[in-house]
Write a protein that holds these residues in place. Structure first.
Motif, PDB file in Angstrom:
ATOM      1  N   GLU A  42      -4.109  -1.743  15.096  1.00  0.00           N
ATOM      2  CA  GLU A  42      -3.277  -2.237  13.990  1.00  0.00           C
ATOM      3  C   GLU A  42      -3.961  -1.804  12.713  1.00  0.00           C
ATOM      4  OE1 GLU A  42      -2.532  -6.435  14.230  1.00  0.00           O
ATOM      5  OE2 GLU A  42      -2.251  -6.319  16.390  1.00  0.00           O
ATOM      6  N   TRP A  43      -3.201  -1.226  11.808  1.00  0.00           N
ATOM      7  CA  TRP A  43      -3.768  -0.636  10.609  1.00  0.00           C
ATOM      8  C   TRP A  43      -3.149  -1.273   9.371  1.00  0.00           C
ATOM      9  CZ3 TRP A  43      -7.536   2.937   9.958  1.00  0.00           C
ATOM     10  CH2 TRP A  43      -7.614   3.567   8.738  1.00  0.00           C
ATOM     11  N   THR A  44      -3.989  -1.735   8.467  1.00  0.00           N
ATOM     12  CA  THR A  44      -3.530  -2.294   7.198  1.00  0.00           C
ATOM     13  C   THR A  44      -4.329  -1.652   6.079  1.00  0.00           C
ATOM     14  OG1 THR A  44      -3.094  -4.420   8.249  1.00  0.00           O
ATOM     15  CG2 THR A  44      -3.256  -4.421   5.873  1.00  0.00           C
ATOM     16  N   GLU A  45      -3.649  -1.229   5.040  1.00  0.00           N
ATOM     17  CA  GLU A  45      -4.338  -0.671   3.879  1.00  0.00           C
ATOM     18  C   GLU A  45      -4.045  -1.524   2.669  1.00  0.00           C
ATOM     19  OE1 GLU A  45      -4.309   3.501   2.843  1.00  0.00           O
ATOM     20  OE2 GLU A  45      -3.814   3.993   4.913  1.00  0.00           O
ATOM     21  N   GLU A  46      -5.104  -1.827   1.923  1.00  0.00           N
ATOM     22  CA  GLU A  46      -4.952  -2.535   0.653  1.00  0.00           C
ATOM     23  C   GLU A  46      -5.932  -1.927  -0.322  1.00  0.00           C
ATOM     24  OE1 GLU A  46      -3.851  -6.480  -0.067  1.00  0.00           O
ATOM     25  OE2 GLU A  46      -4.247  -7.036   2.002  1.00  0.00           O
ATOM     26  N   THR A  47      -5.551  -1.859  -1.556  1.00  0.00           N
ATOM     27  CA  THR A  47      -6.448  -1.345  -2.579  1.00  0.00           C
ATOM     28  C   THR A  47      -7.149  -2.518  -3.259  1.00  0.00           C
ATOM     29  OG1 THR A  47      -4.773  -1.450  -4.313  1.00  0.00           O
ATOM     30  CG2 THR A  47      -4.886   0.599  -2.999  1.00  0.00           C
ATOM     31  N   PHE A  48      -8.254  -2.200  -3.913  1.00  0.00           N
ATOM     32  CA  PHE A  48      -8.928  -3.233  -4.694  1.00  0.00           C
ATOM     33  C   PHE A  48      -8.002  -3.752  -5.794  1.00  0.00           C
ATOM     34  CE2 PHE A  48     -12.592  -1.340  -2.656  1.00  0.00           C
ATOM     35  CZ  PHE A  48     -13.359  -2.455  -2.360  1.00  0.00           C
ATOM     36  N   ALA A  49      -7.182  -2.863  -6.341  1.00  0.00           N
ATOM     37  CA  ALA A  49      -6.238  -3.275  -7.387  1.00  0.00           C
ATOM     38  C   ALA A  49      -5.252  -4.306  -6.860  1.00  0.00           C
ATOM     39  CB  ALA A  49      -5.495  -2.059  -7.934  1.00  0.00           C
ATOM     40  N   SER A  50      -4.711  -4.089  -5.655  1.00  0.00           N
ATOM     41  CA  SER A  50      -3.741  -5.054  -5.118  1.00  0.00           C
ATOM     42  C   SER A  50      -4.413  -6.388  -4.790  1.00  0.00           C
ATOM     43  CB  SER A  50      -3.010  -4.495  -3.903  1.00  0.00           C
ATOM     44  OG  SER A  50      -3.886  -4.370  -2.799  1.00  0.00           O
ATOM     45  N   LEU A  51      -5.658  -6.355  -4.319  1.00  0.00           N
ATOM     46  CA  LEU A  51      -6.376  -7.599  -4.053  1.00  0.00           C
ATOM     47  C   LEU A  51      -6.660  -8.345  -5.356  1.00  0.00           C
ATOM     48  CD1 LEU A  51      -8.900  -6.334  -1.360  1.00  0.00           C
ATOM     49  CD2 LEU A  51      -6.911  -7.790  -0.965  1.00  0.00           C
ATOM     50  N   ALA A  52      -7.009  -7.605  -6.403  1.00  0.00           N
ATOM     51  CA  ALA A  52      -7.342  -8.229  -7.686  1.00  0.00           C
ATOM     52  C   ALA A  52      -6.118  -8.765  -8.406  1.00  0.00           C
ATOM     53  CB  ALA A  52      -8.067  -7.225  -8.580  1.00  0.00           C
ATOM     54  N   LYS A  53      -4.973  -8.131  -8.180  1.00  0.00           N
ATOM     55  CA  LYS A  53      -3.768  -8.525  -8.917  1.00  0.00           C
ATOM     56  C   LYS A  53      -2.869  -9.472  -8.138  1.00  0.00           C
ATOM     57  CE  LYS A  53      -3.811  -4.476 -11.804  1.00  0.00           C
ATOM     58  NZ  LYS A  53      -3.150  -3.271 -12.246  1.00  0.00           N
ATOM     59  N   GLY A  54      -3.340  -9.956  -7.009  1.00  0.00           N
ATOM     60  CA  GLY A  54      -2.556 -10.910  -6.237  1.00  0.00           C
ATOM     61  C   GLY A  54      -2.465 -12.239  -6.971  1.00  0.00           C
ATOM     62  N   PRO A  55      -1.752 -13.191  -6.393  1.00  0.00           N
ATOM     63  CA  PRO A  55      -1.551 -14.467  -7.072  1.00  0.00           C
ATOM     64  C   PRO A  55      -2.834 -15.297  -7.188  1.00  0.00           C
ATOM     65  CG  PRO A  55      -0.592 -14.519  -4.877  1.00  0.00           C
ATOM     66  CD  PRO A  55      -1.063 -13.120  -5.113  1.00  0.00           C
TER      67      PRO A  55
END
Length: 190
Positions: A42-55
């Protein structure tokens, strides 16, 4: 080890360069002296930007699936201290980013965040696991609920907790210690 599914291996790659192998083509994986067949990826990609800009969030439930411990001054600590838990995330977060990254968590923001986070509840037990070369290492597994008491800390808290599943908690995460999952209860802001 999951009796229904076998060994479940969770890995994180915290760099902006591609993986040095094709994860979806792995047929076998060697873990220490044991070799395992890979039955699914199972593969998931997230960027540091998406983690930082989450709620932003005010609460999070952490589940420690493999033993967690911390090291300081050459000593192991098996204490569910919110500063040590969050500190392990912040350290890895900043290590994975360049000095110039706008997503770094600077010292002043970090100090305000750690002052605003409290250990709200926990259900933990101490377990031992082979730490290599036949030496057992003690750590805790179970659940912890962390809560934020100041509005200015909610965004950084949310960022660190979204990152926790990738970084793991505490010491020796590259050896399988500190596997962590996080859920955000209904009071999750945003």
């Amino acid at each position: 080890m999951d009796p229904e599914r076998g060994v479940i291996l969770r890995c994180s790659w915290l760099r902006d360069i591609p993986l040095p192998f094709a994860a979806d083509t792995l047929a076998r994986v060697r873990l220490g002296p044991h070799s395992f067949s890979v039955t699914a990826v199972e593969w998931t990609e997230e960027t540091f930007a998406s983690l930082a800009k989450g709620p932003a969030t005010t609460r999070a439930d952490l589940t420690f699936r493999s033993p967690v411990f911390f090291t300081a001054n050459g000593r192991r600590t098996v204490t569910p201290d919110q500063r040590l838990i969050l500190g392990s995330y912040r350290r890895r977060w900043n290590e994975a980013l360049g000095e110039e990254s706008p997503y770094r968590i600077e010292d002043d923001v970090w100090m305000a965040t750690q002052r605003a986070v409290e250990l709200h509840a926990f259900d933990l037990r101490t377990v031992k696991r082979d730490g290599g070369h036949g030496h057992d290492v003690s750590g805790f597994v179970g659940t912890v609920t962390l809560r934020v008491t100041a509005d200015e800390a909610k965004e950084t808290f949310g960022t660190l907790l979204r990152f926790a599943r990738y970084s793991g908690t505490g010491a020796r995460t590259t050896y399988g210690f500190g596997a962590t999952t996080v859920t955000f209860p209904r009071d999750h802001d945003g």
